[in-house]
Motif scaffolding. Structure first.
Motif, PDB file in Angstrom:
ATOM      1  N   ILE A  37       0.722  -1.173   0.017  1.00 52.24           N
ATOM      2  CA  ILE A  37       0.102  -0.173  -0.050  1.00 52.24           C
ATOM      3  C   ILE A  37       0.753   1.348  -0.005  1.00 52.24           C
ATOM      4  O   ILE A  37       0.423   2.263  -0.850  1.00 52.24           O
ATOM      5  N   ALA A  38       1.951   1.202   0.956  1.00 56.34           N
ATOM      6  CA  ALA A  38       2.840   2.320   0.895  1.00 56.34           C
ATOM      7  C   ALA A  38       3.544   2.576  -0.175  1.00 56.34           C
ATOM      8  O   ALA A  38       3.436   3.885  -0.892  1.00 56.34           O
ATOM      9  N   SER A  39       3.979   1.373  -1.230  1.00 57.06           N
ATOM     10  CA  SER A  39       4.534   1.684  -2.361  1.00 57.06           C
ATOM     11  C   SER A  39       3.586   2.160  -3.349  1.00 57.06           C
ATOM     12  O   SER A  39       4.021   3.032  -4.452  1.00 57.06           O
ATOM     13  N   ALA A  40       2.304   1.852  -3.607  1.00 57.44           N
ATOM     14  CA  ALA A  40       1.264   1.944  -4.436  1.00 57.44           C
ATOM     15  C   ALA A  40       1.086   3.457  -4.061  1.00 57.44           C
ATOM     16  O   ALA A  40       0.668   4.533  -5.049  1.00 57.44           O
ATOM     17  N   ARG A  41       0.949   4.204  -3.079  1.00 59.12           N
ATOM     18  CA  ARG A  41       0.645   5.524  -2.746  1.00 59.12           C
ATOM     19  C   ARG A  41       1.951   6.425  -3.260  1.00 59.12           C
ATOM     20  O   ARG A  41       1.567   7.312  -3.991  1.00 59.12           O
ATOM     21  N   GLU A  42       2.992   5.814  -3.052  1.00 61.07           N
ATOM     22  CA  GLU A  42       4.140   6.550  -3.729  1.00 61.07           C
ATOM     23  C   GLU A  42       4.129   6.572  -5.042  1.00 61.07           C
ATOM     24  O   GLU A  42       4.699   7.457  -5.934  1.00 61.07           O
ATOM     25  N   LYS A  43       3.664   5.482  -5.876  1.00 58.46           N
ATOM     26  CA  LYS A  43       3.625   5.521  -7.052  1.00 58.46           C
ATOM     27  C   LYS A  43       2.447   6.311  -8.062  1.00 58.46           C
ATOM     28  O   LYS A  43       2.278   6.141  -9.051  1.00 58.46           O
ATOM     29  N   CYS A  44       1.651   6.639  -6.940  1.00 60.26           N
ATOM     30  CA  CYS A  44       0.476   7.453  -7.402  1.00 60.26           C
ATOM     31  C   CYS A  44      -0.422   6.574  -8.066  1.00 60.26           C
ATOM     32  O   CYS A  44      -1.191   6.924  -8.956  1.00 60.26           O
ATOM     33  N   HIS A  45      -0.666   5.297  -7.537  1.00 54.79           N
ATOM     34  CA  HIS A  45      -1.594   4.131  -8.048  1.00 54.79           C
ATOM     35  C   HIS A  45      -2.831   4.496  -7.206  1.00 54.79           C
ATOM     36  O   HIS A  45      -3.027   5.020  -6.118  1.00 54.79           O
TER      37      HIS A  45
END
Length: 182
Positions: A37-45
């Motif tokens: 989830i944190a990575s998805a947020r960083e990637k603007c998904h």
């Protein structure tokens, strides 16, 4: 604008040791889910949380208006992230999930959550049926021991069987660190 979305399926209190339907290794899966989830947020998904709730206040599990139906603190939505309430294993059935994905122009979805053999499986298969390219992060999912016709199926076997079936025809199945590295 990203054409990718993360669908976080049913990581709810009911599945943790204090709940009524504790899953094997749910804490480990939730920790991995939090990383995804944190990575998805960083990637603007786009991040969409799914929350299972039974339609009856007399339901033995996922009872409306109880702590069990709340999304677990490890993976809480942040402001702006949609929460879709569902009553069936398939996160698309009688919900606004497809409408939300289409509104955002989503073409690819990643699915994580619980239970591997039920709601994750149903959601992945429906996503593919609707034409989305699908990835499942296997170590950000959890399930429980199952029983059929007097035979106990350990959670690890049930999980592996479902992930193998998904990978066979429904999309890529990878681990948390591989997903984050992309």
């Amino acid at each position: 604008m990203s054409t990718k979305a993360l669908i976080v399926v049913d990581i709810q209190n009911e599945y943790f040791p204090q709940g009524k339907l504790s899953l094997v290794d749910i804490n480990k899966a939730a920790d991995n889910a939090a990383l995804v989830i944190a990575s998805a947020r960083e990637k603007c998904h786009t991040v969409i949380h799914i929350r299972h709730e039974m339609p009856s206040i007399d339901a033995p599990i996922f009872t409306p208006n109880t702590a069990g139906v709340e999304i677990h603190e490890k993976v809480k939505p942040i402001e702006g992230e949609a929460v879709v309430v569902k009553h069936y294993p398939n996160s698309f059935r009688e919900t606004a999930l497809k409408e939300l994905l289409d509104k955002e122009g989503i073409q690819e979805v990643t699915v994580i959550g619980a239970m591997s053999h039920m709601c994750v499986d149903a959601t992945v298969r429906a996503a593919v049926d609707f034409g989305y390219t699908t990835t499942t992060v296997h170590d950000a999912c959890a399930t429980l021991d199952l029983e059929f016709n007097g035979t106990t199926v350990p959670a690890a076997h049930a999980h592996a069987t479902i992930m193998a079936a998904i990978e066979f025809l429904y999309g890529e199945v990878i681990d948390t660190q591989t997903w984050i590295a992309r």
